[in-house]
Motif scaffolding. Structure first.
Motif, short mmCIF file in Angstrom:
data_model
loop_
_atom_site.label_atom_id
_atom_site.label_comp_id
_atom_site.label_asym_id
_atom_site.label_seq_id
_atom_site.Cartn_x
_atom_site.Cartn_y
_atom_site.Cartn_z
N GLN A 187 11.95 5.27 33.52
CA GLN A 187 11.21 5.55 32.29
C GLN A 187 11.22 7.05 31.97
O GLN A 187 11.38 7.45 30.83
CB GLN A 187 9.78 5.05 32.43
CG GLN A 187 9.17 4.76 31.11
CD GLN A 187 7.75 4.25 31.22
OE1 GLN A 187 7.06 4.25 30.24
NE2 GLN A 187 7.31 3.82 32.36
N SER A 191 12.91 8.79 28.83
CA SER A 191 12.09 9.66 27.99
C SER A 191 12.79 10.98 27.73
O SER A 191 12.85 11.47 26.59
CB SER A 191 10.76 9.87 28.73
OG SER A 191 9.97 10.77 28.07
N THR A 195 14.34 12.14 24.10
CA THR A 195 13.82 13.38 23.51
C THR A 195 14.97 14.33 23.21
O THR A 195 15.02 14.97 22.15
CB THR A 195 12.82 14.06 24.46
OG1 THR A 195 11.84 13.10 24.82
CG2 THR A 195 12.15 15.26 23.84
N LEU A 457 7.75 12.09 25.95
CA LEU A 457 7.76 10.94 25.04
C LEU A 457 7.01 9.75 25.64
O LEU A 457 6.30 9.04 24.94
CB LEU A 457 9.22 10.57 24.75
CG LEU A 457 9.49 9.27 24.01
CD1 LEU A 457 8.89 9.29 22.61
CD2 LEU A 457 10.98 8.99 23.93
N ARG A 458 7.16 9.55 26.96
CA ARG A 458 6.54 8.38 27.58
C ARG A 458 5.02 8.45 27.56
O ARG A 458 4.35 7.43 27.77
CB ARG A 458 7.06 8.15 28.99
CG ARG A 458 6.73 9.28 29.93
CD ARG A 458 7.47 9.14 31.23
NE ARG A 458 7.27 10.33 32.01
CZ ARG A 458 6.88 10.36 33.26
NH1 ARG A 458 6.68 9.24 33.89
NH2 ARG A 458 6.72 11.49 33.90
N SER A 459 4.46 9.66 27.32
CA SER A 459 3.00 9.71 27.26
C SER A 459 2.46 9.77 25.83
O SER A 459 1.28 9.96 25.62
CB SER A 459 2.49 10.91 28.08
OG SER A 459 3.16 12.08 27.70
N GLN A 462 1.67 4.57 21.63
CA GLN A 462 2.79 3.66 21.41
C GLN A 462 3.30 3.69 19.97
O GLN A 462 4.50 3.65 19.73
CB GLN A 462 2.40 2.23 21.79
CG GLN A 462 3.62 1.32 21.78
CD GLN A 462 3.41 0.02 22.47
OE1 GLN A 462 2.28 -0.47 22.54
NE2 GLN A 462 4.48 -0.58 22.97
N GLN A 465 5.45 6.61 19.58
CA GLN A 465 6.71 6.35 20.29
C GLN A 465 7.64 5.50 19.44
O GLN A 465 8.84 5.80 19.31
CB GLN A 465 6.42 5.56 21.57
CG GLN A 465 6.25 6.40 22.80
CD GLN A 465 6.02 5.53 24.04
OE1 GLN A 465 6.30 4.33 24.05
NE2 GLN A 465 5.52 6.15 25.07
N THR B 20 4.86 0.33 28.21
CA THR B 20 5.83 1.26 28.77
C THR B 20 6.77 1.70 27.65
O THR B 20 6.79 1.11 26.58
CB THR B 20 6.66 0.61 29.88
OG1 THR B 20 7.44 -0.41 29.27
CG2 THR B 20 5.81 0.05 30.99
N LEU B 21 7.57 2.70 27.99
CA LEU B 21 8.55 3.18 27.01
C LEU B 21 9.56 2.08 26.68
O LEU B 21 10.06 1.99 25.57
CB LEU B 21 9.24 4.42 27.59
CG LEU B 21 10.16 5.20 26.67
CD1 LEU B 21 9.45 5.63 25.40
CD2 LEU B 21 10.69 6.44 27.39
N SER B 24 8.27 -0.06 23.97
CA SER B 24 8.43 0.62 22.68
C SER B 24 9.88 0.57 22.22
O SER B 24 10.17 0.42 21.03
CB SER B 24 8.00 2.07 22.77
OG SER B 24 6.69 2.14 23.19
N LEU B 25 10.77 0.69 23.19
CA LEU B 25 12.21 0.68 22.87
C LEU B 25 12.60 -0.64 22.22
O LEU B 25 13.26 -0.68 21.18
CB LEU B 25 12.98 0.90 24.17
CG LEU B 25 14.45 1.22 24.05
CD1 LEU B 25 14.60 2.64 23.55
CD2 LEU B 25 15.12 1.11 25.43
#
Lengths: 493, 368
Positions: A187, A191, A195, A457-459, A462, A465, B20-21, B24-25
């Motif tokens: 992750q 991220s 970015t 980005l991961r923080s 959502q 994001q 999690t990312l 979102s992806l």
């Protein structure tokens, strides 16, 4: 092969998979093969030159530890690396003279020309191995006996083209114990890559594209307002391009379990120049700090023991930043850029003598913002000689103050439909797309700023994001059809 | 006291799950897919199409794209096309299809649907590919290809040719399969977004406005009227002037390049597909031939090129006498303006109608 190409990512994923399934003792061999293959995609000659470069430094490193006079070997090694850099990178300064000498003596036919291809990432490799040799000399590091590991240290493909500049004492142990690639690391890596791509595709490429080719060649032909916005665009494009690049390679490197140093931390939000140099091209500025600034300061302190002595305050920052300028290339413009930053730091150091030190966090918000505005303005002005030769830079600087009044009347007629819309240029208004991307780039940095550090980005929330990703994918998709990608600028250094 | 497994599960289920990312992806990819479907649907609505006048297939040559989409609309509107006029910018501004068709109809009684596909800068080489595209897509009854001396100079227009032909969509349509070309060909949304593909270029706004204007000026039948009159026509080119020197260097010692002849053969070969191919020339002002060495070189060229066309089984139509076009009808040495185009279109139609009546070589039915 460029690192933002689709092919690079596909091959890197496959390579990372093979790396994971290979027995531990073969992994470094694999990394070396990958790196060699990556260099070969640029040129086989580069590969040959860089292998020779690595072998010589490997041997000098061992000699610097075992020889009777190790210091001589370190000096020889540093001299060799500087000579190597001068030979390839600064050839335009000596080749014309050499050519005329050869022509004069009849050793070259008329119309012939000498030139060497500059191996990719050479400036970055040279400073890395110099730090390796100095660290051995200072007994902070043992010379690496494993040729494969040393080869990976020098040629590791994610950092080859434009760094980050890694210290051997930090990098080599990572080769023995790569980080476990789990969901969290995956992750984080994603991220960083996203970015990086975002900075490159959404900000850097469009901003570079929107500056006309001649803006930095014949600035006298343009109105001051255009020069102003193009300079802003250049400053933000340069940062986003390089920060984007670093972010991508750090993310890719994590696939192999190897953490690379961070190079940027929202430098344009720095509140003074000392802070700026802790946030801009961090791996280079810490290198300069450790191998030039500190040794020079220590050496001066031996002569001038007073901490606030004039020479102690002036010489280290100026010399360090002049070296930084020369590292980027041999030109008066780059010397001026380094010199300007040196002056900024001197001014800051002297002004600090007359007021008590107050940490940023304790300063009122307006004072911090004023610091940001001032630092950003002066940094941006310093990009003028960084990008142009001195005469053109002076012309650009004077041009910045020659604004031409926009033709609002014509604009109004266009908008009202009273006259046919024939061309945008005569209006003397800035490109609205440029303003849009500039605002977005500035806004983005403010958005990701969390207590002086860049939020990953991961923080993000959502929703943010998702918006970020939709924008990025739209740009990526559009760029497939538009063929608008440009190479990373710092690959040229 | 410990909670029962059911209660523990319940508590676990009610806890807000940390996204999690990756989540979102996937969500963003789904949203993007939705947006693409929406954009594609919207782009097919007529009112939106009318608002976005520019369309593109990603070719660098904006005028080619303008002509391509004008022809597409023309065919839809007129249920086909009979005659396509092909060539470079001289054709673009030199022939008004409406005048031509009207004149031809008056003499022969035949109603022709004529489209002007003159595209500036295109020599015989890219036109040979363009002909394939036009014939395969629209099956016109006749192609009239207007060629000239510059088409046969080996070094002329190479860059334009290369960039024009390297377009993914064009390659796809010419039979070289590629995904990008396939998408561009099928997606109206992409065609509507592609005119904005250069938005990151510093000259985008100027170019976009210019192209938009050309879309407006270009008539539905492809004709782009030129309003300028007489520029440098009487002034003979000067070999020592920096402006003229490159042209003298390029065109002096004129010979017909065999590769270009082979491209002309490709154009003529379309006759096998039931499309008549006529070859002719736009009448330029005589001072233009100074670059090549004078009018005699031009006459020699005409003899040679007409022989090449006839030997290959094509029809060569001798050019209209340039003296019949008054100076006021010219925009420069090469291009006719709106007045000149009117006169020339009538003269040309006269030539073709008399060929139809006297030699039975008509434009509206196959000659083979």
């Amino acid at each position: 092969m460029t690192i933002s190409s689709f092919l690079f990512f596909v091959l890197a994923i496959l390579a990372a998979y093979v790396y994971r399934v290979l027995p531990k003792k073969l992994r470094n061999y694999w990394l070396l093969i990958l790196s060699a293959g990556f260099i070969a995609t640029w040129s086989y000659e580069f590969l040959l030159v860089l292998v020779v470069f690595a072998l010589i430094n490997y041997s000098i490193g061992i000699k610097a530890e075992t020889a009777v006079h190790p210091r001589k070997w370190v000096i020889t090694g540093i001299a060799f690396n500087i000579f190597f850099l001068l030979l390839f990178k600064y050839q335009k300064f000596y080749l014309p003279g050499l050519e005329s000498l050869l022509l004069k003596n009849g050793w070259m036919s008329a119309g012939g020309a000498l030139s060497f291809l500059v191996p990719v990432g050479l400036s970055f490799l040279v400073v890395q191995v110099i730090s390796y040799l100095i660290d051995i000399s200072n007994q902070r590091l043992k010379a690496e006996r494993d040729l494969i590991k040393f080869g990976v240290y020098v040629l590791y493909f994610p950092k080859l083209l434009s760094g980050p500049i890694e210290r051997a004492r930090l990098f080599l142990p990572r080769l023995d114990a790569p980080i476990l690639f789990d969901r969290v690391l995956a992750q984080r890596s994603l991220s960083l890559i996203l970015t990086g791509l975002f900075r490159k595709m959404v900000f850097a490429d469009p901003l570079f594209g929107m500056i006309p080719e001649n803006a930095f060649i014949t600035p006298q032909n343009y109105a001051g307002q255009h020069l102003f916005f193009w300079l802003l665009a250049y400053a933000l494009a340069l940062f986003n391009d390089f920060a984007g690049y670093t972010s991508i390679v750090r993310g890719v490197s994590l696939w192999f379990g190897i953490e690379l140093a961070n190079n940027f931390n929202l430098p344009y939000l720095s509140r003074n120049f000392t802070e700026f140099w802790n946030r801009w091209h961090i791996s280079l500025s810490t290198w300069l700090r450790d191998y030039i600034f500190f040794p020079l300061s220590r050496s001066l302190m031996r002569h001038y023991t007073e901490r606030n002595n004039f020479w102690n305050l002036v010489v280290p920052p100026v010399v360090t930043l002049l070296v930084s300028g020369l590292w980027h290339g041999l030109s008066w413009g780059l010397v001026a850029w380094g010199g300007l930053h040196g002056l900024y730091l001197i001014f800051e150091r002297f002004s600090g003598l007359f007021r008590p030190f107050v940490p940023f966090e304790e300063q009122p918000r307006w004072q911090q913002n004023l610091g940001i505005a001032l630092t950003f303005t002066l940094t941006t002005l310093a990009w003028i000689p960084f990008r142009m030769d001195i005469p053109v830079a002076l012309s650009y600087l004077t041009g910045l103050f020659k604004w031409v009044k926009p033709d609002y009347f014509l604009f109004r007629r266009y908008v009202m439909g009273d006259t046919e819309f024939l061309s945008w240029s005569p209006l003397n208004l800035p490109n609205p797309f440029l303003l849009l991307v500039l605002s977005a780039a500035i806004g983005y940095d403010i958005l990701v700023n969390h207590k002086g550090s860049e939020k990953e980005l991961r923080s993000f929330q959502q929703v943010i994001q998702i918006v970020f990703l939709v924008v990025l994918f739209s740009f990526a998709l559009f760029s497939i059809f538009a063929d608008a990608t440009t190479p990373f600028v710092y690959q040229g250094f | 006291m410990t909670k029962s497994p059911n209660i523990a599960e319940n508590i676990e289920a009610q806890k807000p799950r940390r996204f999690t990312l990756f989540t979102s992806l996937w969500i963003s990819l789904l949203i993007l897919a939705g947006l693409l479907v929406l954009t594609e649907s919207l782009s097919r609505i007529a009112s939106i199409q009318n608002r976005l006048a520019m369309r593109s297939v990603g070719n660098y040559h904006a005028q080619f794209e303008i002509k391509w989409f004008k022809l597409q609309d023309y065919v839809l509107e007129n249920d086909g096309v009979d005659v396509i006029l092909l060539g470079n910018s001289m054709v673009n501004t030199g022939i008004d299809p409406e005048v031509f068709a009207e004149e031809y109809q008056q003499v022969t009684g035949a109603d022709l649907r004529v489209f002007n596909f003159g595209v500036e800068g295109l020599t015989v080489a890219p036109n040979s590919s363009l002909v394939q595209l036009l014939v395969e897509t629209y099956q016109p009854k006749t192609l009239i290809y207007f060629t000239e001396m510059r088409d046969y100079v080996a070094m002329n227009g190479l860059k334009e040719e290369e960039t024009f032909l390297s377009n993914d969509w064009l390659m796809y349509r010419l039979g070289k399969q590629n995904i990008k070309g396939w998408f561009i060909d099928r997606s109206t949304a992409i065609q509507m977004l592609l005119p904005f593909r250069g938005w990151t270029r510093s000259d985008f706004l100027d170019n976009y406005v210019l192209n938009l204007r050309r879309v407006k000026i270009t008539q539905p039948n492809g004709y782009e009227p030129e309003t300028r009159t007489r520029q440098d026509i009487d002034v003979r080119p000067d070999p020592s002037s920096p402006a003229d020197k490159p042209f003298f260097e390029l065109f002096q010692n004129f010979t017909i390049d065999p590769q270009r002849v082979s491209d002309l053969h490709t154009i003529l070969s379309k006759q096998e597909f039931q499309t008549n191919v006529f070859v002719s020339e736009i009448p330029v002002y005589f001072t233009f031939y100074d670059y090549f060495g004078g009018e005699t070189v031009h006459q020699d060229y005409l003899k040679e090129i007409s022989k090449i066309v006839i030997d290959y089984g094509g029809f060569f139509v001798p050019p209209v006498d340039p003296d019949l076009i008054p100076l006021d009808g010219r925009a420069d040495r090469l291009h006719l303006n709106i007045q000149g185009a009117d006169i020339f279109s009538k003269l040309l139609a006269g030539k073709f109608s008399s060929m139809c009546l006297q030699e039975h070589k008509c434009l509206d039915f196959p000659l083979r």
